[in-house]
Design a protein around this motif. Structure first.
Motif, mmCIF file in Angstrom:
data_model
loop_
_atom_site.group_PDB
_atom_site.id
_atom_site.type_symbol
_atom_site.label_atom_id
_atom_site.label_comp_id
_atom_site.label_asym_id
_atom_site.label_seq_id
_atom_site.Cartn_x
_atom_site.Cartn_y
_atom_site.Cartn_z
ATOM 1 N N ARG A 130 -6.646 -21.620 -97.526
ATOM 2 C CA ARG A 130 -6.440 -20.622 -98.568
ATOM 3 C C ARG A 130 -7.373 -19.437 -98.365
ATOM 4 N NH1 ARG A 130 -6.193 -24.412 -104.098
ATOM 5 N NH2 ARG A 130 -4.613 -25.871 -103.274
ATOM 6 N N VAL A 131 -6.851 -18.249 -98.623
ATOM 7 C CA VAL A 131 -7.650 -17.029 -98.670
ATOM 8 C C VAL A 131 -7.632 -16.550 -100.111
ATOM 9 C CG1 VAL A 131 -7.883 -14.654 -97.886
ATOM 10 C CG2 VAL A 131 -7.098 -16.424 -96.290
ATOM 11 N N ILE A 132 -8.798 -16.565 -100.739
ATOM 12 C CA ILE A 132 -8.922 -16.171 -102.140
ATOM 13 C C ILE A 132 -9.584 -14.796 -102.199
ATOM 14 C CG2 ILE A 132 -9.766 -16.831 -104.417
ATOM 15 C CD1 ILE A 132 -7.838 -18.876 -103.048
ATOM 16 N N ASN A 133 -8.858 -13.813 -102.688
ATOM 17 C CA ASN A 133 -9.359 -12.446 -102.757
ATOM 18 C C ASN A 133 -9.698 -12.074 -104.197
ATOM 19 O OD1 ASN A 133 -9.130 -11.979 -100.027
ATOM 20 N ND2 ASN A 133 -7.076 -11.127 -100.160
ATOM 21 N N THR A 167 -5.451 -6.317 -103.497
ATOM 22 C CA THR A 167 -4.331 -7.101 -104.010
ATOM 23 C C THR A 167 -3.055 -6.800 -103.234
ATOM 24 O OG1 THR A 167 -5.372 -7.011 -106.198
ATOM 25 C CG2 THR A 167 -3.066 -7.696 -106.111
ATOM 26 N N MET A 168 -2.864 -5.541 -102.876
ATOM 27 C CA MET A 168 -1.667 -5.142 -102.136
ATOM 28 C C MET A 168 -1.604 -5.810 -100.774
ATOM 29 S SD MET A 168 -1.569 -1.102 -103.237
ATOM 30 C CE MET A 168 -0.136 -0.617 -102.258
ATOM 31 N N ILE A 185 -4.096 -15.556 -102.091
ATOM 32 C CA ILE A 185 -4.084 -15.526 -103.550
ATOM 33 C C ILE A 185 -5.086 -14.485 -104.041
ATOM 34 C CG2 ILE A 185 -4.501 -16.855 -105.659
ATOM 35 C CD1 ILE A 185 -3.816 -19.380 -104.016
ATOM 36 N N ALA A 186 -4.644 -13.611 -104.924
ATOM 37 C CA ALA A 186 -5.524 -12.629 -105.562
ATOM 38 C C ALA A 186 -5.898 -13.137 -106.952
ATOM 39 C CB ALA A 186 -4.833 -11.276 -105.664
ATOM 40 N N VAL A 187 -7.174 -13.030 -107.283
ATOM 41 C CA VAL A 187 -7.674 -13.565 -108.551
ATOM 42 C C VAL A 187 -8.523 -12.521 -109.269
ATOM 43 C CG1 VAL A 187 -9.107 -15.342 -109.635
ATOM 44 C CG2 VAL A 187 -7.706 -15.934 -107.652
#
Length: 272
Positions: A130-133, A167-168, A185-187
């Motif tokens: 997972r890549v969490i941004n 986010t884009m 995933i953007a948080v």
């Protein structure tokens, strides 16, 4: 089983609280910061309390894209698998908004550096990674002239635009790389948390940092976040929701990534 987790901006604020919570769960931690002494202190604090876990520190200045590229190369050389990347490092207010290479440091640190890091280490991810941004409730349409350093924005405008840009590209990479790639995933970790960034920006203490750290732990590890690649979680609302409409516009997303990659090429960074 413990995971290998790379966390940027791990020495302060939400990043430090997240590092402590991950350490308590026994995961292998790759901690990034831009200050060597703060990194050493962070590692010392965690190692004293959690003696059995592996903690490695990596110092890199995210305002310098060549430094980010070198950092990514080290990660790719030393690790065959990264289970989670949490792109947490960010900047809001700075007395010198333009880098020595002529770009806006807010866009470089908040948008382009995490893009470069993520793309460079893609080979060490798998479909379970997972890549969490870290996005934000503050999102505003991106001025590509500002991204390119041709127009200087206020701190708040640059922050909101750089977070939408993050986010884009989260949404666009999820779209083009598909299910065989890591989940992107953007948080929004929650508004007005009590980080140094919020204190500098708004002059008040803010809310409990654990609110943000808890949601990052969930995003990184929980089954509740499986199957949500290319999505935006808003912790102010406590649910998945729609980001700014621009993040859903594939034409704008492609134009943004093209602009980012042109900047990288101008900085001598190729083959991403």
């Amino acid at each position: 089983m413990g995971k290998v987790i790379l966390l940027t901006g791990a020495t302060d604020g939400i990043g430090f609280e997240t590092a402590k919570m991950l350490a308590a769960k026994g995961h292998t931690l790759l901690l990034h910061g831009r200050n060597e002494s703060k990194l050493s202190h962070t590692k010392s604090v965690l190692a004293q309390q959690y003696r059995e876990i592996v903690i490695e520190t990596h110092c890199s200045d995210f305002s310098n894209l060549a430094d980010v590229e070198a950092f990514a190369s080290v990660v790719q050389e030393r690790y065959s698998t990264i289970d989670v990347l949490i792109n947490n490092a960010g900047v809001f207010k700075t007395p010198h908004p333009i880098t020595s290479t002529g770009y806006d440091i807010r866009f470089i640190v908040n948008t382009i550096a995490p893009y470069l890091l993520t793309r460079k280490i893609l080979p060490v991810f798998n479909s379970s990674s997972r890549v969490i941004n870290l996005s934000s409730a503050a999102q505003a349409s991106v001025n590509l002239r500002a991204l390119n350093g041709d127009q200087i924005l206020s701190d708040s405008d640059a922050y909101a635009q750089s977070k939408l840009a993050l986010t884009m590209w989260t949404f666009q990479l999820a779209r083009i790389l598909g299910n065989d790639a890591p989940a992107f995933i953007a948080v929004n970790p929650a508004s007005f948390l009590g980080s140094k960034m919020v204190k500098e920006a708004y002059g008040h203490e803010g809310k409990d940092l654990h609110i943000g750290a808890n949601i990052l732990i969930r995003a990184a590890l929980s089954d509740d976040f499986s199957g949500f690649t290319g999505q935006y979680f808003d912790n102010d609302r406590g649910t998945w929701t729609q980001p700014h409409p621009d993040a859903l516009d594939e034409v704008k997303n492609k134009a943004l990534i093209t602009a980012i990659e042109q900047i990288l090429i101008k900085q001598g960074i190729n083959n991403i």
